[in-house]
Design an enzyme around this catalytic site. Structure first.
Site, PDB file in Angstrom:
ATOM      1  N   HIS A  64       0.846  -1.196   0.000  1.00  0.00           N
ATOM      2  CA  HIS A  64       0.000   0.000   0.000  1.00  0.00           C
ATOM      3  C   HIS A  64       0.882   1.247   0.000  1.00  0.00           C
ATOM      4  CE1 HIS A  64      -3.254   2.647   0.436  1.00  0.00           C
ATOM      5  NE2 HIS A  64      -3.984   2.009   1.335  1.00  0.00           N
ATOM      6  N   GLY A  65       1.050   1.823  -1.184  1.00  0.00           N
ATOM      7  CA  GLY A  65       1.834   3.046  -1.309  1.00  0.00           C
ATOM      8  C   GLY A  65       0.977   4.233  -1.697  1.00  0.00           C
ATOM      9  N   ALA A  66      -0.255   4.268  -1.178  1.00  0.00           N
ATOM     10  CA  ALA A  66      -1.218   5.284  -1.602  1.00  0.00           C
ATOM     11  C   ALA A  66      -1.897   5.958  -0.415  1.00  0.00           C
ATOM     12  CB  ALA A  66      -2.275   4.632  -2.511  1.00  0.00           C
ATOM     13  N   TYR A  69      -0.681   7.149   3.423  1.00  0.00           N
ATOM     14  CA  TYR A  69      -0.060   6.286   4.434  1.00  0.00           C
ATOM     15  C   TYR A  69       1.468   6.397   4.342  1.00  0.00           C
ATOM     16  CZ  TYR A  69      -4.684   4.445   5.407  1.00  0.00           C
ATOM     17  OH  TYR A  69      -6.010   4.336   5.768  1.00  0.00           O
ATOM     18  N   ARG A 116       0.154  -0.495  -4.902  1.00  0.00           N
ATOM     19  CA  ARG A 116      -0.875   0.502  -5.190  1.00  0.00           C
ATOM     20  C   ARG A 116      -0.321   1.892  -4.930  1.00  0.00           C
ATOM     21  NH1 ARG A 116      -6.940   1.676  -2.700  1.00  0.00           N
ATOM     22  NH2 ARG A 116      -7.990   1.642  -4.724  1.00  0.00           N
ATOM     23  N   ARG A 156     -10.339  10.778  -8.026  1.00  0.00           N
ATOM     24  CA  ARG A 156     -11.790  10.654  -7.884  1.00  0.00           C
ATOM     25  C   ARG A 156     -12.454  12.026  -8.011  1.00  0.00           C
ATOM     26  NH1 ARG A 156     -15.321   6.925  -5.982  1.00  0.00           N
ATOM     27  NH2 ARG A 156     -13.612   5.470  -5.650  1.00  0.00           N
ATOM     28  N   GLY A 188     -13.661   5.536  -9.035  1.00  0.00           N
ATOM     29  CA  GLY A 188     -14.909   6.080  -9.550  1.00  0.00           C
ATOM     30  C   GLY A 188     -15.362   5.512 -10.872  1.00  0.00           C
ATOM     31  N   GLY A 209     -13.927  -0.699  -5.847  1.00  0.00           N
ATOM     32  CA  GLY A 209     -13.877  -0.763  -4.399  1.00  0.00           C
ATOM     33  C   GLY A 209     -15.219  -0.486  -3.769  1.00  0.00           C
TER      34      GLY A 209
END
Length: 253
Positions: A64-66, A69, A116, A156, A188, A209
């Site tokens: 998780h690189g989004a 975080y 991500r 989004r 989206g 998602g």
């Protein structure tokens, strides 16, 4: 906030700058800036987590690189104010992310790893002055590890234009062309523009998602062009494990 941290310790980050406002209008707890000699231990935590996931029976892991975080905090210049080898230049800011990828790949193999990214996101105040350059640098740099896929979040809330070709206000095409593995987009999408993204070779796959959360039978609904349940964002972060997560209805038989 500190209330969510074990023993009330400060959360770790690339910086000691706090985020305001935080949850329910309160300021987030100021983070603790990682010392340079601590970073290797954090990278090892990612390696161990990947190892544990495979031992637990998962097919692979998505790093998780989004969305603001830890990994993204290092990458984004509006957060990262370091002066060591993990701060300053684009190459230095991406160093932590790529070292995490390398450690995970070395542990479980590239065929079990994806990542991500959200270069255009400003979530948690983690924005960047040049998201295009950031995204392209990462897409190219990731190729040397041979990971299975790169999963990128489309900004989004921006309308997707479909004319004689596939266009978006913030195009991911440079990243798509640079990355040699499977390229996944999210953010989206509905059935129509998701199909157009694939048909125009904008992406290899489209991830859903929120629509999947609200529609447990989403593939069937898309296949039948059936109406979709509307997701309720006010229930996304409730402590109740049922409301808004497992109570959305399926299609009638």
């Amino acid at each position: 906030m500190i209330a969510f941290q074990p023993d009330g310790v400060a959360p770790i980050s690339c910086t000691d700058k706090g985020l305001t406002p935080g949850l329910d209008g309160q300021d987030w707890s100021p983070p603790r800036r990682l010392r340079t000699n601590e970073i290797l231990s954090i990278i090892n935590d990612f390696r161990l987590a990947a190892c544990n996931a495979i031992e637990a029976g998962f097919d692979g892991v998505e790093i998780h690189g989004a969305y603001g975080y830890l990994i993204e905090q290092f990458m984004k210049d509006q957060v990262n104010d370091r002066t060591d080898q993990y701060g300053g230049s684009l190459e230095n800011r991406c160093r932590f992310a790529l070292e995490v990828v390398e450690a995970v790949v070395n542990e479980i193999g590239p065929d079990k790893v994806g990542i991500r990214l959200s270069p255009y996101s400003k979530g948690m105040e983690a924005g960047d002055s040049n998201p295009e350059a950031l995204g392209l640098y990462m897409a190219n740099a990731l190729n040397k590890f041979g990971i299975v896929y790169l999963h990128v979040i489309q900004q989004r809330g921006k309308a997707i234009k479909i004319n004689d070709k596939y266009e978006t206000p913030y195009s991911l095409l440079p990243m798509r062309k640079a990355f040699k593995g499977t390229f996944i987009v999210a953010g989206g999408y509905n059935s129509e523009d998701g199909n157009m993204a694939i048909a125009s070779n904008y992406a290899d796959l489209v991830a859903f998602g929120r629509l999947f959360l609200a529609n447990p039978d989403l593939p069937r609904r898309l296949e039948l062009n059936a109406p979709l349940n509307r997701y309720d964002e006010t229930t996304f972060y409730l402590s109740d494990p049922v409301i808004g997560y497992t109570d959305y209805p399926f299609l009638e038989p």
